[in-house]
Design an enzyme around this catalytic site. Structure first.
Site, PDB file in Angstrom:
ATOM      1  N   SER A   7      -0.075   0.827  -0.037  1.00  0.00           N
ATOM      2  CA  SER A   7       0.732   1.598   0.919  1.00  0.00           C
ATOM      3  C   SER A   7       1.705   0.649   1.609  1.00  0.00           C
ATOM      4  O   SER A   7       1.296  -0.380   2.143  1.00  0.00           O
ATOM      5  CB  SER A   7      -0.159   2.247   1.970  1.00  0.00           C
ATOM      6  N   GLU A  51       3.183  -2.441   6.119  1.00  0.00           N
ATOM      7  CA  GLU A  51       1.817  -2.961   6.101  1.00  0.00           C
ATOM      8  C   GLU A  51       1.740  -4.349   5.451  1.00  0.00           C
ATOM      9  O   GLU A  51       0.999  -5.199   5.932  1.00  0.00           O
ATOM     10  CB  GLU A  51       0.920  -1.957   5.340  1.00  0.00           C
ATOM     11  N   ARG A  91      -5.772  -1.612  10.803  1.00  0.00           N
ATOM     12  CA  ARG A  91      -4.998  -2.554   9.974  1.00  0.00           C
ATOM     13  C   ARG A  91      -4.648  -3.833  10.736  1.00  0.00           C
ATOM     14  O   ARG A  91      -3.603  -4.448  10.495  1.00  0.00           O
ATOM     15  CB  ARG A  91      -3.710  -1.921   9.427  1.00  0.00           C
TER      16      ARG A  91
HETATM   17  C1  LIG Z   1      -2.743  -0.899  -5.468  1.00  0.00           C
HETATM   18  C2  LIG Z   1      -3.132  -1.367  -4.082  1.00  0.00           C
HETATM   19  C3  LIG Z   1      -3.980  -0.594  -3.303  1.00  0.00           C
HETATM   20  C4  LIG Z   1      -4.344  -1.010  -2.007  1.00  0.00           C
HETATM   21  N1  LIG Z   1      -5.176  -0.211  -1.265  1.00  0.00           N
HETATM   22  C5  LIG Z   1      -5.530  -0.596  -0.010  1.00  0.00           C
HETATM   23  C6  LIG Z   1      -6.375   0.238   0.780  1.00  0.00           C
HETATM   24  O1  LIG Z   1      -6.831   1.293   0.343  1.00  0.00           O
HETATM   25  N2  LIG Z   1      -6.676  -0.172   2.035  1.00  0.00           N
HETATM   26  C7  LIG Z   1      -6.209  -1.346   2.551  1.00  0.00           C
HETATM   27  O2  LIG Z   1      -6.528  -1.649   3.702  1.00  0.00           O
HETATM   28  N3  LIG Z   1      -5.420  -2.162   1.815  1.00  0.00           N
HETATM   29  C8  LIG Z   1      -5.063  -1.822   0.560  1.00  0.00           C
HETATM   30  N4  LIG Z   1      -4.239  -2.625  -0.179  1.00  0.00           N
HETATM   31  C9  LIG Z   1      -3.737  -3.880   0.384  1.00  0.00           C
HETATM   32  C10 LIG Z   1      -4.554  -5.135  -0.014  1.00  0.00           C
HETATM   33  O3  LIG Z   1      -5.255  -4.919  -1.201  1.00  0.00           O
HETATM   34  C11 LIG Z   1      -5.522  -5.572   1.054  1.00  0.00           C
HETATM   35  O4  LIG Z   1      -4.860  -5.817   2.274  1.00  0.00           O
HETATM   36  C12 LIG Z   1      -6.300  -6.829   0.636  1.00  0.00           C
HETATM   37  O5  LIG Z   1      -7.397  -7.017   1.503  1.00  0.00           O
HETATM   38  C13 LIG Z   1      -5.464  -8.104   0.678  1.00  0.00           C
HETATM   39  O6  LIG Z   1      -6.275  -9.176   0.231  1.00  0.00           O
HETATM   40  P1  LIG Z   1      -5.707 -10.355  -0.619  1.00  0.00           P
HETATM   41  O7  LIG Z   1      -6.833 -11.286  -0.891  1.00  0.00           O
HETATM   42  O8  LIG Z   1      -4.954  -9.863  -1.795  1.00  0.00           O
HETATM   43  O9  LIG Z   1      -4.711 -11.035   0.435  1.00  0.00           O
HETATM   44  P2  LIG Z   1      -3.223 -11.560   0.189  1.00  0.00           P
HETATM   45  O10 LIG Z   1      -2.356 -10.448  -0.204  1.00  0.00           O
HETATM   46  O11 LIG Z   1      -3.242 -12.772  -0.663  1.00  0.00           O
HETATM   47  O12 LIG Z   1      -2.848 -12.009   1.684  1.00  0.00           O
HETATM   48  C14 LIG Z   1      -2.656 -11.030   2.694  1.00  0.00           C
HETATM   49  C15 LIG Z   1      -2.700 -11.737   4.064  1.00  0.00           C
HETATM   50  O13 LIG Z   1      -4.014 -12.241   4.293  1.00  0.00           O
HETATM   51  C16 LIG Z   1      -3.983 -13.649   4.464  1.00  0.00           C
HETATM   52  N5  LIG Z   1      -5.180 -14.192   3.804  1.00  0.00           N
HETATM   53  C17 LIG Z   1      -5.647 -13.925   2.556  1.00  0.00           C
HETATM   54  N6  LIG Z   1      -6.788 -14.608   2.343  1.00  0.00           N
HETATM   55  C18 LIG Z   1      -7.022 -15.314   3.465  1.00  0.00           C
HETATM   56  C19 LIG Z   1      -8.035 -16.232   3.862  1.00  0.00           C
HETATM   57  N7  LIG Z   1      -9.059 -16.563   3.061  1.00  0.00           N
HETATM   58  N8  LIG Z   1      -7.959 -16.779   5.112  1.00  0.00           N
HETATM   59  C20 LIG Z   1      -6.937 -16.463   5.945  1.00  0.00           C
HETATM   60  N9  LIG Z   1      -5.949 -15.607   5.627  1.00  0.00           N
HETATM   61  C21 LIG Z   1      -6.009 -15.055   4.405  1.00  0.00           C
HETATM   62  C22 LIG Z   1      -2.684 -14.120   3.812  1.00  0.00           C
HETATM   63  O14 LIG Z   1      -2.253 -15.353   4.388  1.00  0.00           O
HETATM   64  C23 LIG Z   1      -1.765 -12.964   4.138  1.00  0.00           C
HETATM   65  O15 LIG Z   1      -1.304 -13.095   5.468  1.00  0.00           O
HETATM   66  C24 LIG Z   1      -3.854  -2.232  -1.488  1.00  0.00           C
HETATM   67  C25 LIG Z   1      -2.999  -3.017  -2.284  1.00  0.00           C
HETATM   68  C26 LIG Z   1      -2.640  -2.589  -3.563  1.00  0.00           C
HETATM   69  C27 LIG Z   1      -1.729  -3.443  -4.398  1.00  0.00           C
END
Ligand SMILES: Cc1cc2nc3c(=O)[nH]c(=O)nc-3n(C[C@H](O)[C@H](O)[C@H](O)COP(=O)(O)OP(=O)(O)OC[C@H]3O[C@@H](n4cnc5c(N)ncnc54)[C@H](O)[C@@H]3O)c2cc1C
Length: 348
Positions: A241, A338, A164
């Protein structure tokens, strides 16, 4: 480039909590990203990069500077030796991208089906689930280096991937904006059926499952745990999570088990033992489905704090603090969140 003001952020997240962005820009090209970063720097606005908003807790005050929403799209692929290389723009929907690779019969990310968010969000916390992590297949990450204003290609080995974690959320947090991610996948490769839930799902079946069947199995398992976003289902109005599985030394783990009986665990790096955070939360007295006002725990997953409707960020933080304190008092284990906390004066 259009700069909007006072844009509500809650609807752009899966948690649906938090206040507005003072300034908001949606970038559809690399040129937009560069222009927005330059504008924020010139005006002295703090910058926050938004992907799919699925790993965020936004403060009730919102973000005082510019929120830059990454909306770059496009996927291409080419054969290179035994691998197929996929280049995906950072704003592509992650699950849509996984579906595309599975439809091309390429293995390597099928177990990561159903994770919400964008492609660009996945290297940030080295997304993982059901026996796979993106760091196993990412070959390189194209980034904008906000300290120089130049784009560069970071190889897998430069990205500092761990559980992570990566340079993007640790050592170089805030420095790089992910523009594109490249994945090396195995054409006609077999799916990875290593995780117990997946093995059970396919138990008793004669032949090995296909990639497409594995993807559907992962999505079905995720649905049963409210880890798949389904509009209207308040058990998935979360950031997934909420706590990482804590890693303990073997000695500390054995001591913990000697007091509490068997605890689900997995081997971690350097001889450490990862303990199931969900078990710690439940056994500290937070049962699935419990509520504290509008915040609560998912009915289907003890590790997901949920917004039952109308929760504030303060409600979510209060429940998080209560869980952390009680797990610490009960087991002597510190749980680390997380999700990313955005717009708080102090990191909660
Ligand atoms: C129902 C649910 C289930 C999930 N299951 C999992 C799982 O099984 N495994 C897991 O690892 N995670 C899981 N997650 C967490 C999440 O989905 C992941 O971490 C996902 O990759 C976040 O991506 P995002 O584009 O939504 O980022 P955001 O939530 O928009 O941002 C998260 C972080 O990444 C940064 N960021 C986003 N895009 C960029 C970019 N292009 N450049 C630089 N920084 C950036 C943001 O600044 C922030 O710091 C889950 C979340 C939910 C709601």
């Amino acid at each position: 480039m259009q700069i909007r003001q006072e844009v509500p952020l809650a609807p752009l997240t899966t948690f649906k909590v938090g206040g507005p962005a003072r300034y908001f820009v949606e970038a559809r090209s690399e040129a937009d990203v560069c222009a927005a970063v330059a504008e924020a720097r010139n005006r002295g606005w703090p910058l926050f990069v938004l992907g799919g908003g699925s790993n965020l807790v936004i403060s009730d005050a919102g973000w005082p500077g510019m929120v830059l929403k990454i909306a770059l799209t496009g996927i291409s692929e080419r054969r290179e030796g035994p691998r197929t290389l996929f280049d995906a723009a950072a704003g592509e929907d992650w699950d849509g991208f996984v579906a595309h690779t599975v439809a091309q019969d390429c293995a390597g990310i099928e177990c990561l089906s159903g994770i919400p968010g964008t492609v660009g969000g996945t290297p940030v916390q080295n997304v993982g689930a059901y026996g796979q992590e993106v760091s196993e297949t990412i070959t390189s990450v194209r980034v904008l280096d906000t300290t120089t204003g130049n784009t560069r290609e970071l190889e897998n080995a430069d990205s500092g991937f761990a559980y992570r974690s990566s340079i993007f959320n640790a050592r170089e947090r805030g420095r790089y904006i992910v523009l594109r991610v490249s994945f090396g996948l195995r054409p006609e490769g077999a799916p990875r059926i290593a995780y117990a839930d997946l093995k059970n799902y396919f138990a008793g079946r004669s032949g090995p499952p296909t990639l497409a069947e594995t993807r559907e199995a992962v999505r079905a398992i995720r649905l049963s745990k409210a880890m798949l976003i389904v509009p209207g289902d308040d058990d998935c109005r979360s950031a997934g999570s909420f706590f990482k599985n804590p890693a303990l030394t073997r000695e500390a783990f054995e001591q913990l088990q000697s007091h509490n009986g068997p605890i689900p665990n997995f081997p971690a790096r350097d001889g450490m033992v990862k303990v199931a955070a969900a078990w710690l939360v439940e056994h500290a007295g937070f049962s699935k489905g419990m509520s504290r006002g509008a915040a609560g725990i998912s009915r289907r997953h003890a590790l997901a704090i949920v917004n039952r409707g109308g929760a504030t960020a303060a409600d979510i933080i209060a429940l998080k603090d209560e869980i952390q304190q009680r797990v610490l008092d009960s087991f002597g284990v510190q749980l680390h969140p997380e999700p990313v906390f955005v717009g708080f004066d102090q990191q909660p």
